[in-house]
Design a protein around this motif. Structure first.
Motif, PDB file in Angstrom:
ATOM      1  N   THR A  90     -12.831 -12.010   0.737  1.00  0.00           N
ATOM      2  CA  THR A  90     -13.683 -10.625   0.186  1.00  0.00           C
ATOM      3  C   THR A  90     -12.566  -9.847  -0.411  1.00  0.00           C
ATOM      4  OG1 THR A  90     -13.751  -9.714   2.106  1.00  0.00           O
ATOM      5  CG2 THR A  90     -15.464 -11.167   1.474  1.00  0.00           C
ATOM      6  N   GLY A  91     -11.135 -10.176  -0.131  1.00  0.00           N
ATOM      7  CA  GLY A  91     -10.295  -9.106  -0.690  1.00  0.00           C
ATOM      8  C   GLY A  91      -9.312  -8.625   0.124  1.00  0.00           C
ATOM      9  N   HIS A  92      -9.424  -8.954   1.391  1.00  0.00           N
ATOM     10  CA  HIS A  92      -8.362  -8.585   2.206  1.00  0.00           C
ATOM     11  C   HIS A  92      -7.084  -9.221   2.149  1.00  0.00           C
ATOM     12  CE1 HIS A  92     -10.818  -6.350   5.878  1.00  0.00           C
ATOM     13  NE2 HIS A  92     -11.258  -6.389   4.892  1.00  0.00           N
ATOM     14  N   PRO A  93      -5.766  -8.570   2.211  1.00  0.00           N
ATOM     15  CA  PRO A  93      -4.540  -9.574   1.992  1.00  0.00           C
ATOM     16  C   PRO A  93      -4.285 -10.425   3.027  1.00  0.00           C
ATOM     17  CG  PRO A  93      -4.185  -7.234   3.059  1.00  0.00           C
ATOM     18  CD  PRO A  93      -5.523  -7.344   2.823  1.00  0.00           C
ATOM     19  N   PRO A 139      -0.485  -3.181   3.496  1.00  0.00           N
ATOM     20  CA  PRO A 139       0.164  -2.993   2.477  1.00  0.00           C
ATOM     21  C   PRO A 139       0.464  -1.712   1.921  1.00  0.00           C
ATOM     22  CG  PRO A 139      -1.202  -4.865   2.146  1.00  0.00           C
ATOM     23  CD  PRO A 139      -1.603  -4.034   3.509  1.00  0.00           C
ATOM     24  N   ILE A 140      -0.186  -0.676   2.352  1.00  0.00           N
ATOM     25  CA  ILE A 140       0.237   0.682   1.997  1.00  0.00           C
ATOM     26  C   ILE A 140       1.393   1.236   2.550  1.00  0.00           C
ATOM     27  CG2 ILE A 140      -0.535   3.195   2.274  1.00  0.00           C
ATOM     28  CD1 ILE A 140      -3.349   2.083   2.518  1.00  0.00           C
ATOM     29  N   TYR A 142       4.080  -0.725   2.844  1.00  0.00           N
ATOM     30  CA  TYR A 142       5.409  -1.535   2.122  1.00  0.00           C
ATOM     31  C   TYR A 142       5.239  -1.470   0.635  1.00  0.00           C
ATOM     32  CZ  TYR A 142       2.614  -5.810   2.691  1.00  0.00           C
ATOM     33  OH  TYR A 142       1.643  -6.727   2.673  1.00  0.00           O
ATOM     34  N   ASP A 143       3.915  -1.279   0.194  1.00  0.00           N
ATOM     35  CA  ASP A 143       3.758  -1.587  -1.321  1.00  0.00           C
ATOM     36  C   ASP A 143       2.953  -0.630  -1.718  1.00  0.00           C
ATOM     37  OD1 ASP A 143       4.039  -2.122  -3.936  1.00  0.00           O
ATOM     38  OD2 ASP A 143       3.603  -4.479  -3.641  1.00  0.00           O
ATOM     39  N   ARG A 144       3.036   0.780  -1.520  1.00  0.00           N
ATOM     40  CA  ARG A 144       1.871   1.579  -1.539  1.00  0.00           C
ATOM     41  C   ARG A 144       1.165   1.970  -2.995  1.00  0.00           C
ATOM     42  NH1 ARG A 144       0.253   6.011   1.572  1.00  0.00           N
ATOM     43  NH2 ARG A 144      -0.805   7.584   0.524  1.00  0.00           N
ATOM     44  N   ASP A 145       2.225   2.012  -4.004  1.00  0.00           N
ATOM     45  CA  ASP A 145       1.807   1.999  -5.450  1.00  0.00           C
ATOM     46  C   ASP A 145       1.045   0.726  -6.051  1.00  0.00           C
ATOM     47  OD1 ASP A 145       2.962   4.345  -5.602  1.00  0.00           O
ATOM     48  OD2 ASP A 145       4.778   3.445  -6.540  1.00  0.00           O
ATOM     49  N   TYR A 147      -1.009  -1.121  -4.047  1.00  0.00           N
ATOM     50  CA  TYR A 147      -2.086  -1.414  -3.191  1.00  0.00           C
ATOM     51  C   TYR A 147      -3.140  -0.307  -4.130  1.00  0.00           C
ATOM     52  CZ  TYR A 147      -5.334  -0.651   0.567  1.00  0.00           C
ATOM     53  OH  TYR A 147      -6.572  -0.552   1.143  1.00  0.00           O
ATOM     54  N   PHE A 148      -2.843   0.906  -4.377  1.00  0.00           N
ATOM     55  CA  PHE A 148      -3.744   1.618  -5.069  1.00  0.00           C
ATOM     56  C   PHE A 148      -3.941   1.508  -6.400  1.00  0.00           C
ATOM     57  CE2 PHE A 148      -2.396   4.521  -1.434  1.00  0.00           C
ATOM     58  CZ  PHE A 148      -3.852   4.852  -0.938  1.00  0.00           C
ATOM     59  N   ALA A 149      -2.996   0.614  -6.949  1.00  0.00           N
ATOM     60  CA  ALA A 149      -3.343   0.302  -8.333  1.00  0.00           C
ATOM     61  C   ALA A 149      -4.047  -1.146  -8.487  1.00  0.00           C
ATOM     62  CB  ALA A 149      -1.839  -0.066  -9.206  1.00  0.00           C
ATOM     63  N   GLY A 150      -4.343  -1.701  -7.289  1.00  0.00           N
ATOM     64  CA  GLY A 150      -5.065  -3.103  -7.281  1.00  0.00           C
ATOM     65  C   GLY A 150      -6.591  -2.841  -7.921  1.00  0.00           C
ATOM     66  N   PRO A 151      -7.127  -3.882  -8.522  1.00  0.00           N
ATOM     67  CA  PRO A 151      -8.372  -3.677  -8.973  1.00  0.00           C
ATOM     68  C   PRO A 151      -9.449  -3.288  -8.324  1.00  0.00           C
ATOM     69  CG  PRO A 151      -7.257  -6.019  -9.533  1.00  0.00           C
ATOM     70  CD  PRO A 151      -6.491  -5.262  -8.346  1.00  0.00           C
ATOM     71  N   SER A 152      -9.364  -3.740  -6.866  1.00  0.00           N
ATOM     72  CA  SER A 152     -10.563  -3.360  -5.935  1.00  0.00           C
ATOM     73  C   SER A 152     -10.319  -1.912  -5.745  1.00  0.00           C
ATOM     74  CB  SER A 152     -10.154  -3.862  -4.353  1.00  0.00           C
ATOM     75  OG  SER A 152      -9.036  -3.584  -3.805  1.00  0.00           O
ATOM     76  N   MET A 153      -9.394  -1.027  -5.632  1.00  0.00           N
ATOM     77  CA  MET A 153      -9.154   0.326  -5.555  1.00  0.00           C
ATOM     78  C   MET A 153      -9.535   0.954  -6.831  1.00  0.00           C
ATOM     79  SD  MET A 153      -8.140   1.674  -2.731  1.00  0.00           S
ATOM     80  CE  MET A 153      -9.274   0.958  -2.102  1.00  0.00           C
ATOM     81  N   GLN A 154      -9.111   0.352  -7.962  1.00  0.00           N
ATOM     82  CA  GLN A 154      -9.423   1.179  -9.406  1.00  0.00           C
ATOM     83  C   GLN A 154     -10.885   0.760  -9.781  1.00  0.00           C
ATOM     84  OE1 GLN A 154      -7.139   2.771 -11.368  1.00  0.00           O
ATOM     85  NE2 GLN A 154      -5.906   2.313  -9.594  1.00  0.00           N
ATOM     86  N   ALA A 155     -11.605  -0.029  -9.007  1.00  0.00           N
ATOM     87  CA  ALA A 155     -13.062  -0.089  -9.234  1.00  0.00           C
ATOM     88  C   ALA A 155     -13.637   1.241  -8.475  1.00  0.00           C
ATOM     89  CB  ALA A 155     -13.533  -1.441  -8.725  1.00  0.00           C
ATOM     90  N   MET A 156     -13.136   1.675  -7.576  1.00  0.00           N
ATOM     91  CA  MET A 156     -13.767   2.622  -6.764  1.00  0.00           C
ATOM     92  C   MET A 156     -13.777   3.997  -7.577  1.00  0.00           C
ATOM     93  SD  MET A 156     -14.667   0.953  -4.138  1.00  0.00           S
ATOM     94  CE  MET A 156     -15.042   2.352  -3.002  1.00  0.00           C
ATOM     95  N   GLY A 157     -13.091   4.075  -8.596  1.00  0.00           N
ATOM     96  CA  GLY A 157     -12.881   5.463  -9.391  1.00  0.00           C
ATOM     97  C   GLY A 157     -11.683   6.203  -9.315  1.00  0.00           C
TER      98      GLY A 157
END
Length: 205
Positions: A90-93, A139-140, A142-145, A147-157
């Motif tokens: 479901t999207g967990h790393p 992942p926040i 060691y790869d914060r940028d 993580y927040f640029a990922g599809p699941s995050m971007q889908a949240m607005g």
């Protein structure tokens, strides 16, 4: 006067059909509780953190009830493979899945030490197992940028992502990681209490 002999410590990994059924049933219940509460997290990041905490506590009930059916090594690990694998789908790393398995192995050792009959160690086992909650947001660190640029995050607005970036600072993440153990203890205690008060009387534990 008769005495009850504690269950023997068994190290074999053979699963009976009943073992597999228990893993499947309680794994489904566990996931249902986790998903139902964490759905509230779509409202905003602050609610998301509160929902994560609430789900740790509430999920202690099906997990502790599951432990009343565990009598040999391997069952908690298989439980973790199934539930952790589903969450990864479901999207967990991947790191979250690895952490979940590590937590399950530690929980296995704890309940084995209690001969699969210690309620206190069942509480501790659940608290340790609940540390997997730190995995999805790892992942926040060691790869914060990314993580927040990922599809699941971007889908949240954009507003949601901006609020989440502000809220999930390293100190907050560290505090949350530590709190998984604390709230896991509360969830384990809740599970034991309800098992004693309701499930044992109903013949479910």
């Amino acid at each position: 006067m008769t005495t009850t002999t504690p269950p023997e410590r068994r190290l074999d990994l053979r699963m009976s059909p009943r073992d597999l059924i228990n893993i499947g049933v309680f794994g489904a219940l566990y996931l249902a509780v986790v998903f139902a509460i964490n759905m509230l997290g779509f409202l905003n990041p602050a609610v998301m953190l509160a929902a994560l905490v609430a789900s740790i506590v509430a999920a202690g009930v099906p997990f502790v009830l599951f432990l009343t059916r565990v009598r040999h090594a391997g069952m908690v690990t298989v439980f973790a493979i199934i539930t952790g694998g589903f969450l990864m789908l479901t999207g967990h790393p991947l790191i979250s899945f690895v952490i979940t398995i590590g937590c399950a192995l530690a929980a296995e050792l704890i309940i084995w030490a209690g001969r699969y009959a210690s309620r206190r160690l069942s509480v501790l086992a659940y608290a340790v197992y609940s540390a997997w909650y730190a995995g999805p947001m790892m992942p926040i660190f060691y790869d914060r940028d990314a993580y927040f640029a990922g599809p699941s995050m971007q889908a949240m607005g954009a507003d949601f992502v901006s609020q989440m970036q502000t809220l999930l600072s390293p100190p907050v993440l560290l505090a949350f990681d530590v709190s998984t153990i604390v709230f896991g203890l509360l969830g384990g205690l809740l599970g034991v209490r309800l098992t004693r008060k309701h499930f044992e009387k109903a013949g479910l534990a």
